[in-house]
Design a protein around this motif. Structure first.
Motif, PDB file in Angstrom:
ATOM      1  N   TYR A   1      -4.756   7.414   9.025  1.00 37.71           N
ATOM      2  CA  TYR A   1      -5.542   7.034  10.203  1.00 37.71           C
ATOM      3  C   TYR A   1      -7.054   7.007   9.956  1.00 37.71           C
ATOM      4  O   TYR A   1      -7.820   6.894  10.908  1.00 37.71           O
ATOM      5  CB  TYR A   1      -5.223   7.921  11.416  1.00 37.71           C
ATOM      6  CG  TYR A   1      -3.758   8.009  11.708  1.00 37.71           C
ATOM      7  CD1 TYR A   1      -3.047   6.897  12.141  1.00 37.71           C
ATOM      8  CD2 TYR A   1      -3.068   9.190  11.504  1.00 37.71           C
ATOM      9  CE1 TYR A   1      -1.690   6.975  12.397  1.00 37.71           C
ATOM     10  CE2 TYR A   1      -1.708   9.283  11.750  1.00 37.71           C
ATOM     11  CZ  TYR A   1      -1.026   8.174  12.194  1.00 37.71           C
ATOM     12  OH  TYR A   1       0.308   8.256  12.435  1.00 37.71           O
ATOM     13  N   ARG A   2      -7.489   7.109   8.717  1.00 39.97           N
ATOM     14  CA  ARG A   2      -8.917   6.982   8.424  1.00 39.97           C
ATOM     15  C   ARG A   2      -9.291   5.513   8.563  1.00 39.97           C
ATOM     16  O   ARG A   2      -8.478   4.619   8.382  1.00 39.97           O
ATOM     17  CB  ARG A   2      -9.239   7.462   7.003  1.00 39.97           C
ATOM     18  CG  ARG A   2      -8.918   8.918   6.709  1.00 39.97           C
ATOM     19  CD  ARG A   2      -9.700   9.925   7.518  1.00 39.97           C
ATOM     20  NE  ARG A   2     -11.113   9.954   7.306  1.00 39.97           N
ATOM     21  CZ  ARG A   2     -11.758  10.810   6.532  1.00 39.97           C
ATOM     22  NH1 ARG A   2     -11.098  11.717   5.846  1.00 39.97           N
ATOM     23  NH2 ARG A   2     -13.063  10.759   6.430  1.00 39.97           N
ATOM     24  N   ARG A   3     -10.542   5.234   8.857  1.00 35.91           N
ATOM     25  CA  ARG A   3     -10.996   3.855   9.014  1.00 35.91           C
ATOM     26  C   ARG A   3     -10.938   3.121   7.673  1.00 35.91           C
ATOM     27  O   ARG A   3     -11.317   3.657   6.639  1.00 35.91           O
ATOM     28  CB  ARG A   3     -12.417   3.839   9.556  1.00 35.91           C
ATOM     29  CG  ARG A   3     -12.487   4.286  11.000  1.00 35.91           C
ATOM     30  CD  ARG A   3     -13.886   4.225  11.616  1.00 35.91           C
ATOM     31  NE  ARG A   3     -14.812   3.340  10.948  1.00 35.91           N
ATOM     32  CZ  ARG A   3     -15.891   3.781  10.246  1.00 35.91           C
ATOM     33  NH1 ARG A   3     -16.157   5.044  10.144  1.00 35.91           N
ATOM     34  NH2 ARG A   3     -16.694   2.916   9.676  1.00 35.91           N
TER      35      ARG A   3
ATOM     36  N   PHE B   1      -2.501   0.564   4.319  1.00 36.29           N
ATOM     37  CA  PHE B   1      -1.423   1.530   4.548  1.00 36.29           C
ATOM     38  C   PHE B   1      -1.956   2.790   5.231  1.00 36.29           C
ATOM     39  O   PHE B   1      -1.404   3.251   6.230  1.00 36.29           O
ATOM     40  CB  PHE B   1      -0.746   1.887   3.226  1.00 36.29           C
ATOM     41  CG  PHE B   1       0.150   3.092   3.303  1.00 36.29           C
ATOM     42  CD1 PHE B   1       1.308   3.067   4.070  1.00 36.29           C
ATOM     43  CD2 PHE B   1      -0.167   4.255   2.621  1.00 36.29           C
ATOM     44  CE1 PHE B   1       2.139   4.191   4.155  1.00 36.29           C
ATOM     45  CE2 PHE B   1       0.653   5.367   2.684  1.00 36.29           C
ATOM     46  CZ  PHE B   1       1.810   5.335   3.457  1.00 36.29           C
ATOM     47  N   LEU B   2      -3.034   3.330   4.718  1.00 32.33           N
ATOM     48  CA  LEU B   2      -3.543   4.592   5.255  1.00 32.33           C
ATOM     49  C   LEU B   2      -4.184   4.429   6.630  1.00 32.33           C
ATOM     50  O   LEU B   2      -4.002   5.274   7.508  1.00 32.33           O
ATOM     51  CB  LEU B   2      -4.532   5.210   4.265  1.00 32.33           C
ATOM     52  CG  LEU B   2      -3.885   5.655   2.955  1.00 32.33           C
ATOM     53  CD1 LEU B   2      -4.941   5.954   1.903  1.00 32.33           C
ATOM     54  CD2 LEU B   2      -2.964   6.840   3.184  1.00 32.33           C
ATOM     55  N   SER B   3      -4.922   3.361   6.838  1.00 36.29           N
ATOM     56  CA  SER B   3      -5.588   3.182   8.134  1.00 36.29           C
ATOM     57  C   SER B   3      -4.616   2.802   9.243  1.00 36.29           C
ATOM     58  O   SER B   3      -4.848   3.113  10.408  1.00 36.29           O
ATOM     59  CB  SER B   3      -6.700   2.134   8.029  1.00 36.29           C
ATOM     60  OG  SER B   3      -6.168   0.856   7.739  1.00 36.29           O
TER      61      SER B   3
ATOM     62  N   ASP C   1      -7.351  -2.724  -1.191  1.00 39.79           N
ATOM     63  CA  ASP C   1      -7.118  -3.299   0.138  1.00 39.79           C
ATOM     64  C   ASP C   1      -5.761  -2.861   0.685  1.00 39.79           C
ATOM     65  O   ASP C   1      -5.641  -2.465   1.846  1.00 39.79           O
ATOM     66  CB  ASP C   1      -7.211  -4.822   0.068  1.00 39.79           C
ATOM     67  CG  ASP C   1      -7.166  -5.485   1.439  1.00 39.79           C
ATOM     68  OD1 ASP C   1      -7.665  -4.884   2.420  1.00 39.79           O
ATOM     69  OD2 ASP C   1      -6.633  -6.605   1.532  1.00 39.79           O
ATOM     70  N   ALA C   2      -4.742  -2.900  -0.165  1.00 44.84           N
ATOM     71  CA  ALA C   2      -3.397  -2.514   0.274  1.00 44.84           C
ATOM     72  C   ALA C   2      -3.320  -1.026   0.608  1.00 44.84           C
ATOM     73  O   ALA C   2      -2.773  -0.636   1.650  1.00 44.84           O
ATOM     74  CB  ALA C   2      -2.375  -2.872  -0.807  1.00 44.84           C
TER      75      ALA C   2
ATOM     76  N   GLY D   1       0.817  -1.215   0.000  1.00 45.74           N
ATOM     77  CA  GLY D   1       0.000   0.000   0.000  1.00 45.74           C
ATOM     78  C   GLY D   1       0.844   1.255   0.000  1.00 45.74           C
ATOM     79  O   GLY D   1       0.528   2.231  -0.686  1.00 45.74           O
ATOM     80  N   LYS D   2       1.918   1.242   0.759  1.00 47.18           N
ATOM     81  CA  LYS D   2       2.824   2.393   0.799  1.00 47.18           C
ATOM     82  C   LYS D   2       3.430   2.637  -0.582  1.00 47.18           C
ATOM     83  O   LYS D   2       3.482   3.772  -1.065  1.00 47.18           O
ATOM     84  CB  LYS D   2       3.924   2.163   1.826  1.00 47.18           C
ATOM     85  CG  LYS D   2       4.910   3.301   1.937  1.00 47.18           C
ATOM     86  CD  LYS D   2       5.953   3.030   3.002  1.00 47.18           C
ATOM     87  CE  LYS D   2       6.974   4.159   3.085  1.00 47.18           C
ATOM     88  NZ  LYS D   2       7.976   3.920   4.122  1.00 47.18           N
ATOM     89  N   ASN D   3       3.890   1.571  -1.219  1.00 46.62           N
ATOM     90  CA  ASN D   3       4.452   1.700  -2.566  1.00 46.62           C
ATOM     91  C   ASN D   3       3.412   2.220  -3.558  1.00 46.62           C
ATOM     92  O   ASN D   3       3.714   3.066  -4.399  1.00 46.62           O
ATOM     93  CB  ASN D   3       5.030   0.371  -3.046  1.00 46.62           C
ATOM     94  CG  ASN D   3       6.299   0.004  -2.311  1.00 46.62           C
ATOM     95  OD1 ASN D   3       7.013   0.863  -1.804  1.00 46.62           O
ATOM     96  ND2 ASN D   3       6.581  -1.281  -2.236  1.00 46.62           N
ATOM     97  N   LEU D   4       2.185   1.724  -3.451  1.00 52.07           N
ATOM     98  CA  LEU D   4       1.117   2.183  -4.335  1.00 52.07           C
ATOM     99  C   LEU D   4       0.802   3.653  -4.110  1.00 52.07           C
ATOM    100  O   LEU D   4       0.557   4.401  -5.059  1.00 52.07           O
ATOM    101  CB  LEU D   4      -0.155   1.354  -4.113  1.00 52.07           C
ATOM    102  CG  LEU D   4      -0.164  -0.041  -4.710  1.00 52.07           C
ATOM    103  CD1 LEU D   4      -1.349  -0.838  -4.176  1.00 52.07           C
ATOM    104  CD2 LEU D   4      -0.220   0.038  -6.226  1.00 52.07           C
TER     105      LEU D   4
END
Length: 118
Positions: A51-53, A95-97, A90-91, A23-26
């Motif tokens: 930190y969003r759900r 990463f964001l949550s 999903d990834a 997710g970070k790479n994306l």
């Protein structure tokens, strides 16, 4: 049977971190940081995503992928989201949550920042 269990335990324990890294790479390769910031803290026009759900992020990205957007900012997201697979969504949402980068520098979204549409 015991061998199988010992093989599967690390996958469950560390599988999430792989999803986080993907997710970070994306986030950077798809250009999300261009609008939402390097630390996903948002800008004056675009909302913070860190930190969003996860269910909220997944829902928004799938709506954008389905060409649903009611604001100018959300309309911009459609072209980005249309190219995302379910696994990529999903990834990214993982990463964001579960955002772990530079927590000490994170400033929560306060005041008027974007409309929450992107």
């Amino acid at each position: 049977m015991v061998k199988i269990i010992f093989f599967l335990i690390p996958m469950f324990l560390y599988g999430g971190s792989d999803l986080y890294k993907i997710g970070k790479n994306l986030y950077f390769s798809k250009g999300c940081n261009g609008c939402h910031g390097i630390s996903a803290t948002g800008t004056n026009l675009y909302p913070a995503l860190a930190y969003r759900r996860k269910p909220f992020l997944i829902s928004k990205l799938k709506d954008y992928r389905a060409k649903k957007g009611s604001t100018q900012q959300s309309q911009l997201m459609i072209s980005f989201a249309m190219a995302l697979s379910d696994k990529e969504i999903d990834a990214l949402s993982t990463f964001l949550s579960e955002y772990q980068e530079n927590k000490s520098n994170y400033k929560p979204d306060v005041g008027a920042r974007g409309d929450g549409g992107s």
